[in-house]
Design a protein around this motif. Structure first.
Motif, short mmCIF file in Angstrom:
data_model
loop_
_atom_site.label_atom_id
_atom_site.label_comp_id
_atom_site.label_asym_id
_atom_site.label_seq_id
_atom_site.Cartn_x
_atom_site.Cartn_y
_atom_site.Cartn_z
N ASP A 14 28.86 41.07 44.69
CA ASP A 14 29.45 41.89 43.60
C ASP A 14 28.43 42.67 43.44
OD1 ASP A 14 27.11 40.50 42.65
OD2 ASP A 14 28.32 39.47 41.06
N LEU A 64 30.33 37.53 50.61
CA LEU A 64 30.90 38.10 49.26
C LEU A 64 29.66 38.75 48.78
CD1 LEU A 64 33.14 35.29 48.54
CD2 LEU A 64 34.05 37.34 49.38
N LEU A 69 33.92 40.73 42.84
CA LEU A 69 33.31 40.45 44.25
C LEU A 69 33.95 41.27 45.11
CD1 LEU A 69 33.36 36.39 44.50
CD2 LEU A 69 31.34 37.86 44.85
N ASN A 85 35.09 35.85 39.56
CA ASN A 85 34.36 36.98 39.67
C ASN A 85 35.31 37.95 40.16
OD1 ASN A 85 32.64 38.83 39.74
ND2 ASN A 85 30.97 38.06 40.79
N GLU A 91 36.97 32.52 42.96
CA GLU A 91 35.42 32.38 42.48
C GLU A 91 35.09 32.79 41.01
OE1 GLU A 91 32.64 31.54 44.50
OE2 GLU A 91 34.25 30.79 45.93
N ARG A 144 41.02 40.01 47.30
CA ARG A 144 41.42 39.79 45.90
C ARG A 144 41.66 38.20 45.40
NH1 ARG A 144 45.04 43.43 46.81
NH2 ARG A 144 46.88 41.94 46.14
N ALA A 165 38.02 36.41 45.30
CA ALA A 165 37.31 37.06 43.91
C ALA A 165 37.96 36.04 42.88
CB ALA A 165 37.58 38.34 43.70
N GLU A 166 39.15 36.09 42.66
CA GLU A 166 39.98 35.22 41.79
C GLU A 166 39.48 33.64 41.68
OE1 GLU A 166 44.58 33.84 41.08
OE2 GLU A 166 44.28 35.60 41.51
#
Length: 128
Positions: A67, A65, A45, A42, A40, A34, A37-38
């Motif tokens: 998506d 990674l 992800l 996105n 990045e 998580r 993803a934060e």
């Protein structure tokens, strides 16, 4: 909470893991997925875990990674984080657990794989 039989502290409940041969994801691994993803920007992800031939022990783990889920993916979710594993790689990972570890050697995803008969010193390759 204590274990009534021994008065010792009860161990924490196990991570949703390898019951039925699936792959488990620890809370630490879910938090890290998580967070990446934060960082990045996105939230879609996911961690893609794969197994391929190679490495010093015969097979090696791959981490990327992604998506985009593919039709061949098995999706494992924990605490809002997703892991994608293709069906071929899943055969080498059944019963394994994905963890995220921070120690003196660094921070990394660690796979505990009961199917591996041996692994290399770095933990990224294994033999069956």
């Amino acid at each position: 909470m204590t274990d009534a039989r021994t008065d010792a502290p009860a161990s924490p409940p196990p991570a949703p893991a390898a019951a039925g041969g699936m792959v488990g994801v620890t809370a630490s691994a879910a938090r890290r997925i998580r967070k990446v993803a934060e960082l990045e920007g996105n939230p879609a992800l996911a961690l893609r875990l794969s197994v391929s031939g190679g490495g010093c022990s015969g097979f090696q783990y791959g981490f990327t990674l992604d998506d985009a889920e593919t039709p061949d993916d098995i999706v494992i979710e924990r605490d809002g984080a997703k892991v994608y594993i293709d069906s071929v790689s899943l055969e080498y990972l059944r019963g394994a657990e994905i963890d995220f570890v921070e120690d003196l050697t660094g921070a990394y995803f660690k796979i505990s794989n009961p199917q591996a008969s041996s692994s290399c010193g770095c933990g990224n390759s294994f033999a069956m």
